[in-house]
Scaffold this motif. Structure first.
Motif, mmCIF file in Angstrom:
data_model
loop_
_atom_site.group_PDB
_atom_site.id
_atom_site.type_symbol
_atom_site.label_atom_id
_atom_site.label_comp_id
_atom_site.label_asym_id
_atom_site.label_seq_id
_atom_site.Cartn_x
_atom_site.Cartn_y
_atom_site.Cartn_z
ATOM 1 N N ASP A 36 0.826 -1.208 0.000
ATOM 2 C CA ASP A 36 0.000 0.000 0.000
ATOM 3 C C ASP A 36 0.862 1.261 0.000
ATOM 4 O OD1 ASP A 36 -2.559 -1.108 -0.121
ATOM 5 O OD2 ASP A 36 -2.658 -1.398 2.046
ATOM 6 N N GLN A 37 1.958 1.233 0.737
ATOM 7 C CA GLN A 37 2.853 2.399 0.760
ATOM 8 C C GLN A 37 3.468 2.642 -0.616
ATOM 9 O OE1 GLN A 37 5.731 1.714 3.869
ATOM 10 N NE2 GLN A 37 4.242 1.973 5.515
ATOM 11 N N GLN A 38 3.889 1.577 -1.298
ATOM 12 C CA GLN A 38 4.438 1.733 -2.638
ATOM 13 C C GLN A 38 3.399 2.321 -3.591
ATOM 14 O OE1 GLN A 38 6.605 -1.647 -4.310
ATOM 15 N NE2 GLN A 38 6.990 -2.423 -2.250
ATOM 16 N N LEU A 39 2.173 1.843 -3.491
ATOM 17 C CA LEU A 39 1.113 2.342 -4.362
ATOM 18 C C LEU A 39 0.804 3.806 -4.065
ATOM 19 C CD1 LEU A 39 -1.258 -0.761 -4.203
ATOM 20 C CD2 LEU A 39 0.192 -0.094 -6.121
ATOM 21 N N TYR A 40 0.735 4.142 -2.780
ATOM 22 C CA TYR A 40 0.423 5.517 -2.380
ATOM 23 C C TYR A 40 1.507 6.485 -2.853
ATOM 24 C CZ TYR A 40 -0.573 9.539 0.600
ATOM 25 O OH TYR A 40 -0.845 10.816 1.054
ATOM 26 N N ASN A 41 2.752 6.051 -2.757
ATOM 27 C CA ASN A 41 3.878 6.914 -3.142
ATOM 28 C C ASN A 41 4.224 6.821 -4.626
ATOM 29 O OD1 ASN A 41 4.336 7.874 -0.478
ATOM 30 N ND2 ASN A 41 5.456 5.997 0.021
ATOM 31 N N ASN A 42 3.445 6.026 -5.367
ATOM 32 C CA ASN A 42 3.709 5.824 -6.800
ATOM 33 C C ASN A 42 5.158 5.405 -7.021
ATOM 34 O OD1 ASN A 42 2.983 5.727 -9.510
ATOM 35 N ND2 ASN A 42 3.574 7.860 -9.878
ATOM 36 N N ASN A 43 5.583 4.439 -6.188
ATOM 37 C CA ASN A 43 6.971 3.979 -6.226
ATOM 38 C C ASN A 43 6.987 2.457 -6.126
ATOM 39 O OD1 ASN A 43 9.804 3.918 -6.127
ATOM 40 N ND2 ASN A 43 9.799 4.043 -3.889
ATOM 41 N N VAL A 44 6.401 1.792 -7.122
ATOM 42 C CA VAL A 44 6.307 0.337 -7.116
ATOM 43 C C VAL A 44 7.635 -0.264 -7.574
ATOM 44 C CG1 VAL A 44 5.172 -1.659 -8.164
ATOM 45 C CG2 VAL A 44 3.818 0.349 -7.499
ATOM 46 N N PHE A 45 8.244 -1.051 -6.694
ATOM 47 C CA PHE A 45 9.493 -1.720 -7.070
ATOM 48 C C PHE A 45 9.392 -3.237 -6.947
ATOM 49 C CE2 PHE A 45 9.847 -0.365 -2.612
ATOM 50 C CZ PHE A 45 10.178 -1.538 -1.968
ATOM 51 N N VAL A 46 8.217 -3.732 -6.577
ATOM 52 C CA VAL A 46 7.950 -5.166 -6.526
ATOM 53 C C VAL A 46 7.151 -5.544 -7.769
ATOM 54 C CG1 VAL A 46 6.731 -6.995 -5.277
ATOM 55 C CG2 VAL A 46 8.039 -5.281 -4.015
ATOM 56 N N ASP A 47 7.469 -6.682 -8.345
ATOM 57 C CA ASP A 47 6.772 -7.134 -9.550
ATOM 58 C C ASP A 47 5.561 -8.000 -9.235
ATOM 59 O OD1 ASP A 47 8.713 -6.082 -11.532
ATOM 60 O OD2 ASP A 47 10.079 -7.535 -10.614
ATOM 61 N N SER A 48 5.757 -8.970 -8.359
ATOM 62 C CA SER A 48 4.746 -10.000 -8.108
ATOM 63 C C SER A 48 4.529 -10.158 -6.611
ATOM 64 C CB SER A 48 5.205 -11.333 -8.713
ATOM 65 O OG SER A 48 4.363 -12.391 -8.327
ATOM 66 N N ILE A 49 3.278 -10.368 -6.216
ATOM 67 C CA ILE A 49 2.945 -10.563 -4.799
ATOM 68 C C ILE A 49 2.149 -11.855 -4.646
ATOM 69 C CG2 ILE A 49 3.048 -8.171 -4.023
ATOM 70 C CD1 ILE A 49 0.119 -7.861 -4.647
ATOM 71 N N ILE A 50 2.490 -12.623 -3.606
ATOM 72 C CA ILE A 50 1.813 -13.877 -3.291
ATOM 73 C C ILE A 50 1.529 -13.850 -1.790
ATOM 74 C CG2 ILE A 50 1.960 -16.384 -3.275
ATOM 75 C CD1 ILE A 50 3.968 -16.197 -5.565
ATOM 76 N N LEU A 51 0.263 -13.695 -1.416
ATOM 77 C CA LEU A 51 -0.055 -13.412 -0.023
ATOM 78 C C LEU A 51 -1.223 -14.248 0.496
ATOM 79 C CD1 LEU A 51 0.122 -9.495 -0.149
ATOM 80 C CD2 LEU A 51 1.930 -11.068 0.538
ATOM 81 N N GLN A 52 -1.270 -14.338 1.818
ATOM 82 C CA GLN A 52 -2.357 -15.010 2.532
ATOM 83 C C GLN A 52 -3.519 -14.064 2.797
ATOM 84 O OE1 GLN A 52 -1.237 -17.360 6.124
ATOM 85 N NE2 GLN A 52 -2.760 -16.139 7.201
ATOM 86 N N THR A 53 -3.288 -12.754 2.741
ATOM 87 C CA THR A 53 -4.326 -11.764 3.025
ATOM 88 C C THR A 53 -5.244 -11.651 1.804
ATOM 89 O OG1 THR A 53 -2.744 -10.064 2.346
ATOM 90 C CG2 THR A 53 -3.009 -10.448 4.719
ATOM 91 N N LEU A 54 -6.136 -12.629 1.657
ATOM 92 C CA LEU A 54 -6.957 -12.739 0.452
ATOM 93 C C LEU A 54 -7.887 -11.546 0.263
ATOM 94 C CD1 LEU A 54 -7.898 -16.540 0.501
ATOM 95 C CD2 LEU A 54 -5.812 -15.427 -0.299
ATOM 96 N N GLN A 55 -8.213 -10.854 1.350
ATOM 97 C CA GLN A 55 -9.116 -9.708 1.232
ATOM 98 C C GLN A 55 -8.477 -8.540 0.492
ATOM 99 O OE1 GLN A 55 -7.437 -10.465 3.927
ATOM 100 N NE2 GLN A 55 -6.750 -8.639 5.014
ATOM 101 N N ASP A 56 -7.158 -8.532 0.378
ATOM 102 C CA ASP A 56 -6.474 -7.415 -0.274
ATOM 103 C C ASP A 56 -6.628 -7.409 -1.787
ATOM 104 O OD1 ASP A 56 -5.321 -6.012 1.926
ATOM 105 O OD2 ASP A 56 -3.821 -7.595 2.126
#
Length: 361
Positions: free
Chosen positions: A91-111
């Protein structure tokens, strides 16, 4: 006529707004063979950065090794941390328009539905997505999908418990022979474990939990930790139901599924960020994850056409006492999640120890 024109104009603006945010934009459906995507990824620089939910830093070393061996010249920079921490950093990367991660694999399915609605995810369908169970993916946007089924089974060390032939229920764990033998993850520290306890108590009531506390379990942080402890010879604890080890969790360790209450299972979910710095490399990674080649290596595939190597449990949809879609609904009900978390915190206290605990055991 003017009212009709105004209504059509407003409707057009709504469609334009949805398209801008990615709500209704059609996904790009991949048609290239894997080797062609591989070539494009190498030309891009040959690096993909992945954040993966988990408890121990080296938990996804096998995935890194498999990917890099399959695609020489590619580097998989994979960071493992608790999903509940990683999602906030995304969320911080998205808010700051500074995405440096390509892929995310998470347990927080609600996101994932939230990020899709915010236009943060790439609407992209890897080869094989059409074979994934509909309940495990966003069929409209193809922006997120499960890649592997995780589940908590009852697990025990046969060397430490030589007289125990089988543990077939959560009720069995209240027997005298399991006094001081249990190692469990704090339910108020992990939502999947919280849901596990919730499902058990829906069937067996708080009386079961009171009996569990009398067994004097060792409470730890991280869901990899219980399996590590019960597997180790230098710890006395020998059984758990809050760890994932697949069908073959290690030497001297057996698993069983309970017959008196439901156990937790869910599709660990993956997505590519829309502004990923290495989109071709991310596409290669996700096409590999959903390929039949990789799906045959996981305990339970998210693809309908690939069966488990375990003859008793060919696929997740035919295992008794679990519903792999229920956890996502639970995760979306944050009121219930918070209420249950505080119930267990009141009984157990706040979670103690390092998180993850790997350096403390």
């Amino acid at each position: 006529m003017s009212r009709l024109f105004t209504a059509l104009l407003l409707l057009r603006q709504c469609f334009a707004y949805d398209t801008l945010l990615g709500f209704n934009s059609r996904p790009l459906v991949e048609t290239r063979p894997l080797e062609e995507i591989y070539d494009a990824a190498l030309k891009e620089g040959g690096t993909v950065t992945v954040w993966h939910g988990g408890d121990e830093k080296n938990q996804q070393e096998s995935l890194k090794s498999a990917f890099e061996s399959r695609f020489p010249g590619m580097t998989l920079n994979i960071t493992v941390d608790l999903s509940k921490y990683l999602d906030g950093k995304i969320d911080q990367q998205l808010y700051n328009n500074n995405v440096f991660v390509d892929s995310i694999i998470l347990q927080t399915l609600q996101d994932f539905p939230r990020w899709q609605q915010e236009g943060a995810l790439l609407n992209y369908a890897p080869v094989g997505l059409d074979k994934v169970y509909p309940a495990f993916k966003d069929s409209i946007s193809a922006s997120w999908y499960g890649y592997s089924i995780f589940f908590w089974s009852i697990s025990w060390n046969t060397r430490k418990l030589p007289d125990v032939k089988s543990i077939s229920s959560y009720g069995d764990l209240l027997k005298p022979e399991f006094k001081n033998q249990l190692v469990l993850t704090y339910p108020n520290d992990d939502d999947a474990v919280l849901f596990a306890f919730h499902q058990i108590m829906q069937e067996l009531g708080t009386k079961w939990f009171d009996g569990l506390l009398k067994q004097n379990p060792r409470w730890v942080r991280g869901t990899a930790t219980p399996l590590t402890i019960l597997s180790a010879a230098n710890y006395s604890q020998s059984a758990t139901f809050t760890s994932f080890g697949g069908f073959n969790p290690g030497n001297n360790v057996k698993i069983n599924f309970p017959n008196d209450a439901n156990f937790v299972s869910w599709p660990q979910t993956a997505a590519i960020l829309k502004n990923a710095p290495h989109p071709e490399s991310a596409k290669l990674f996700h096409n590999y994850l959903l390929s039949s080649e990789y799906q045959r290596t996981v305990s339970l595939s998210v693809r309908q056409d690939i069966k488990s190597s375990n003859s008793l449990y060919p696929d997740i949809m035919h295992i008794p006492r679990t519903n792999p879609t229920a956890f996502a609904r639970f995760m979306n009900d944050r009121i219930t999640v918070e209420r249950l978390r505080f119930f267990f915190e009141n009984r157990l206290g706040s979670a103690q120890g390092l998180s993850p605990l790997v350096d403390d055991i």
